[in-house]
Design a protein around this motif. Structure first.
Motif, PDB file in Angstrom:
ATOM      1  N   ASN A  99       0.826  -1.205   0.000  1.00 51.47           N
ATOM      2  CA  ASN A  99       0.000   0.000   0.000  1.00 51.47           C
ATOM      3  C   ASN A  99       0.862   1.258   0.000  1.00 51.47           C
ATOM      4  N   VAL A 100       1.911   1.246   0.813  1.00 51.32           N
ATOM      5  CA  VAL A 100       2.780   2.412   0.906  1.00 51.32           C
ATOM      6  C   VAL A 100       3.636   2.536  -0.360  1.00 51.32           C
ATOM      7  N   ALA A 101       4.143   1.403  -0.821  1.00 48.56           N
ATOM      8  CA  ALA A 101       4.974   1.414  -2.032  1.00 48.56           C
ATOM      9  C   ALA A 101       4.193   1.905  -3.243  1.00 48.56           C
ATOM     10  N   PHE A 102       2.902   1.619  -3.272  1.00 45.32           N
ATOM     11  CA  PHE A 102       2.072   1.996  -4.423  1.00 45.32           C
ATOM     12  C   PHE A 102       2.116   3.496  -4.676  1.00 45.32           C
ATOM     13  N   ALA A 103       2.181   4.289  -3.593  1.00 43.99           N
ATOM     14  CA  ALA A 103       2.231   5.749  -3.748  1.00 43.99           C
ATOM     15  C   ALA A 103       3.500   6.187  -4.463  1.00 43.99           C
ATOM     16  N   MET A 104       4.560   5.401  -4.337  1.00 42.67           N
ATOM     17  CA  MET A 104       5.795   5.711  -5.065  1.00 42.67           C
ATOM     18  C   MET A 104       5.763   5.144  -6.482  1.00 42.67           C
ATOM     19  N   GLU A 142      -4.114   1.156  13.321  1.00 45.35           N
ATOM     20  CA  GLU A 142      -3.006   0.695  12.477  1.00 45.35           C
ATOM     21  C   GLU A 142      -3.260   1.029  11.015  1.00 45.35           C
ATOM     22  N   GLN A 143      -4.512   0.876  10.575  1.00 42.18           N
ATOM     23  CA  GLN A 143      -4.833   1.232   9.196  1.00 42.18           C
ATOM     24  C   GLN A 143      -4.602   2.721   8.939  1.00 42.18           C
ATOM     25  N   GLN A 144      -4.938   3.543   9.930  1.00 41.33           N
ATOM     26  CA  GLN A 144      -4.715   4.974   9.738  1.00 41.33           C
ATOM     27  C   GLN A 144      -3.222   5.291   9.714  1.00 41.33           C
ATOM     28  N   ARG A 145      -2.429   4.542  10.457  1.00 39.45           N
ATOM     29  CA  ARG A 145      -0.984   4.754  10.413  1.00 39.45           C
ATOM     30  C   ARG A 145      -0.413   4.347   9.056  1.00 39.45           C
ATOM     31  N   VAL A 146      -0.990   3.318   8.445  1.00 37.45           N
ATOM     32  CA  VAL A 146      -0.590   2.968   7.075  1.00 37.45           C
ATOM     33  C   VAL A 146      -0.903   4.139   6.137  1.00 37.45           C
ATOM     34  N   SER A 147      -2.083   4.735   6.316  1.00 42.96           N
ATOM     35  CA  SER A 147      -2.466   5.892   5.500  1.00 42.96           C
ATOM     36  C   SER A 147      -1.479   7.039   5.686  1.00 42.96           C
ATOM     37  N   LEU A 148      -1.035   7.244   6.929  1.00 44.38           N
ATOM     38  CA  LEU A 148      -0.044   8.282   7.201  1.00 44.38           C
ATOM     39  C   LEU A 148       1.273   7.992   6.488  1.00 44.38           C
ATOM     40  N   ALA A 149       1.705   6.737   6.579  1.00 40.24           N
ATOM     41  CA  ALA A 149       2.953   6.358   5.917  1.00 40.24           C
ATOM     42  C   ALA A 149       2.855   6.557   4.412  1.00 40.24           C
ATOM     43  N   ARG A 150       1.732   6.168   3.852  1.00 47.08           N
ATOM     44  CA  ARG A 150       1.531   6.325   2.403  1.00 47.08           C
ATOM     45  C   ARG A 150       1.544   7.805   2.020  1.00 47.08           C
ATOM     46  N   ALA A 151       0.933   8.651   2.862  1.00 46.93           N
ATOM     47  CA  ALA A 151       0.893  10.089   2.572  1.00 46.93           C
ATOM     48  C   ALA A 151       2.274  10.716   2.624  1.00 46.93           C
ATOM     49  N   MET A 152       3.169  10.149   3.442  1.00 48.45           N
ATOM     50  CA  MET A 152       4.470  10.770   3.675  1.00 48.45           C
ATOM     51  C   MET A 152       5.598  10.159   2.861  1.00 48.45           C
ATOM     52  N   VAL A 153       5.340   9.031   2.187  1.00 46.33           N
ATOM     53  CA  VAL A 153       6.440   8.273   1.593  1.00 46.33           C
ATOM     54  C   VAL A 153       7.169   9.035   0.486  1.00 46.33           C
ATOM     55  N   ASN A 154       6.485   9.941  -0.181  1.00 46.54           N
ATOM     56  CA  ASN A 154       7.137  10.716  -1.244  1.00 46.54           C
ATOM     57  C   ASN A 154       7.734  12.028  -0.745  1.00 46.54           C
ATOM     58  N   GLY A 155       7.776  12.177   0.569  1.00 43.41           N
ATOM     59  CA  GLY A 155       8.425  13.356   1.148  1.00 43.41           C
ATOM     60  C   GLY A 155       7.729  14.673   0.890  1.00 43.41           C
ATOM     61  N   PRO A 156       6.393  14.751   1.032  1.00 41.63           N
ATOM     62  CA  PRO A 156       5.708  16.019   0.768  1.00 41.63           C
ATOM     63  C   PRO A 156       6.068  17.072   1.805  1.00 41.63           C
ATOM     64  N   SER A 157       5.989  18.330   1.395  1.00 41.17           N
ATOM     65  CA  SER A 157       6.268  19.415   2.331  1.00 41.17           C
ATOM     66  C   SER A 157       5.053  19.758   3.179  1.00 41.17           C
ATOM     67  N   ILE A 158       3.874  19.301   2.744  1.00 47.75           N
ATOM     68  CA  ILE A 158       2.604  19.600   3.419  1.00 47.75           C
ATOM     69  C   ILE A 158       1.829  18.312   3.636  1.00 47.75           C
ATOM     70  N   LEU A 159       1.235  18.152   4.819  1.00 50.22           N
ATOM     71  CA  LEU A 159       0.313  17.048   5.090  1.00 50.22           C
ATOM     72  C   LEU A 159      -1.053  17.634   5.421  1.00 50.22           C
ATOM     73  N   ILE A 160      -2.060  17.267   4.634  1.00 50.07           N
ATOM     74  CA  ILE A 160      -3.441  17.634   4.926  1.00 50.07           C
ATOM     75  C   ILE A 160      -4.140  16.421   5.514  1.00 50.07           C
ATOM     76  N   ALA A 161      -4.646  16.571   6.712  1.00 51.52           N
ATOM     77  CA  ALA A 161      -5.343  15.479   7.399  1.00 51.52           C
ATOM     78  C   ALA A 161      -6.803  15.873   7.572  1.00 51.52           C
ATOM     79  N   ASP A 162      -7.686  15.159   6.885  1.00 49.88           N
ATOM     80  CA  ASP A 162      -9.115  15.476   6.891  1.00 49.88           C
ATOM     81  C   ASP A 162      -9.841  14.521   7.831  1.00 49.88           C
ATOM     82  N   GLU A 163     -10.099  14.975   9.051  1.00 53.35           N
ATOM     83  CA  GLU A 163     -10.746  14.168  10.089  1.00 53.35           C
ATOM     84  C   GLU A 163     -10.031  12.827  10.296  1.00 53.35           C
ATOM     85  N   PRO A 164      -8.715  12.820  10.502  1.00 53.49           N
ATOM     86  CA  PRO A 164      -7.990  11.549  10.569  1.00 53.49           C
ATOM     87  C   PRO A 164      -8.331  10.675  11.766  1.00 53.49           C
TER      88      PRO A 164
END
Length: 226
Positions: A99-104, A142-164
């Motif tokens: 799941n996380v690798a897919f974002a890359m 744990e699923q939400q932490r996977v979502s966090l990892a996926r959101a961060m894996v490409n090194g974004p400068s901004i994280l938008i969290a919508d009701e996480p």
């Protein structure tokens, strides 16, 4: 950096979702976006992600006016912004690692970069030992932490969290907030839309409150206040 200058948005049914919004969020800030349902929070997020267009005004992200972006430039904008949603949005047939690798993979990152980066972000969110499990084998937190990892894996400068934390119990919500706070501590700008008054009141970060499409309050001292 995120800046909205005199931004307004009215939908085709005549509903004015946002009216003359002015916001500036500096690099590395942690900002809560609060307000009742229908206040305009989701519309503001969609504007930042270029999922909808403003009727007027200017939106700057990392010094680029996104209101002027061409369609082919939008994917590059979104690479600079990680997004986490309330409902996780994981691919059920893929493992945590996949799941996380897919974002890359979707941005055609080299395989060696994927092999290096995915374990790093899984470690950041405390899931190194769960990389071979599937979403159905994980708790909600744990699923939400996977979502966090996926959101961060490409090194974004901004994280938008919508009701996480919207689908999580209080204890699990605080675990997610610890992860988000650590991501912010490492330099990522955080914009988090939430109804979680206890979290907002306890963390004492900057709060921008929206009511009926306008900025009702912008408070550096924090506190939900609505």
């Amino acid at each position: 950096m995120i800046e909205l200058v005199n931004v307004s948005k009215t939908f085709s049914d005549g509903h004015r979702a946002l009216s003359n919004i002015n916001i500036k969020i500096d690099n590395g800030e942690f900002v809560f976006l609060v307000g009742p349902s229908g206040a305009g929070k989701s519309t503001l997020i969609k504007l930042l992600l270029k999922e909808t267009e403003a009727d007027q005004g200017k939106i700057l992200i990392n010094d680029k006016d996104v209101t002027r972006l061409k369609r082919k430039e939008i994917p590059f904008l979104r690479r600079s912004i990680g997004v986490v949603f309330q409902d996780f949005r994981l691919l059920q047939e893929k493992t945590v690692y996949e799941n996380v690798a897919f974002a890359m993979e979707v941005i055609e990152a080299p395989a060696k970069d994927i092999r290096r980066q995915v374990p790093i972000v899984l470690s950041l969110v405390g899931l190194s030992k769960k990389s071979n499990l599937y979403p159905s084998q994980l708790s909600g937190g744990e699923q939400q932490r996977v979502s966090l990892a996926r959101a961060m894996v490409n090194g974004p400068s901004i994280l938008i969290a919508d009701e996480p934390t919207g689908n999580l119990d209080p204890d699990t919500s605080w675990e997610i907030m610890k992860s988000i706070n650590e991501i912010n501590r490492r330099g990522t700008t955080i914009l988090m839309a939430t109804h979680a008054k206890e979290i907002v009141n306890a963390m004492k970060k900057r709060v921008i409150a929206i009511e009926e499409g306008t900025i009702a309050r912008d408070d550096m001292k924090g506190g939900y206040g609505i």
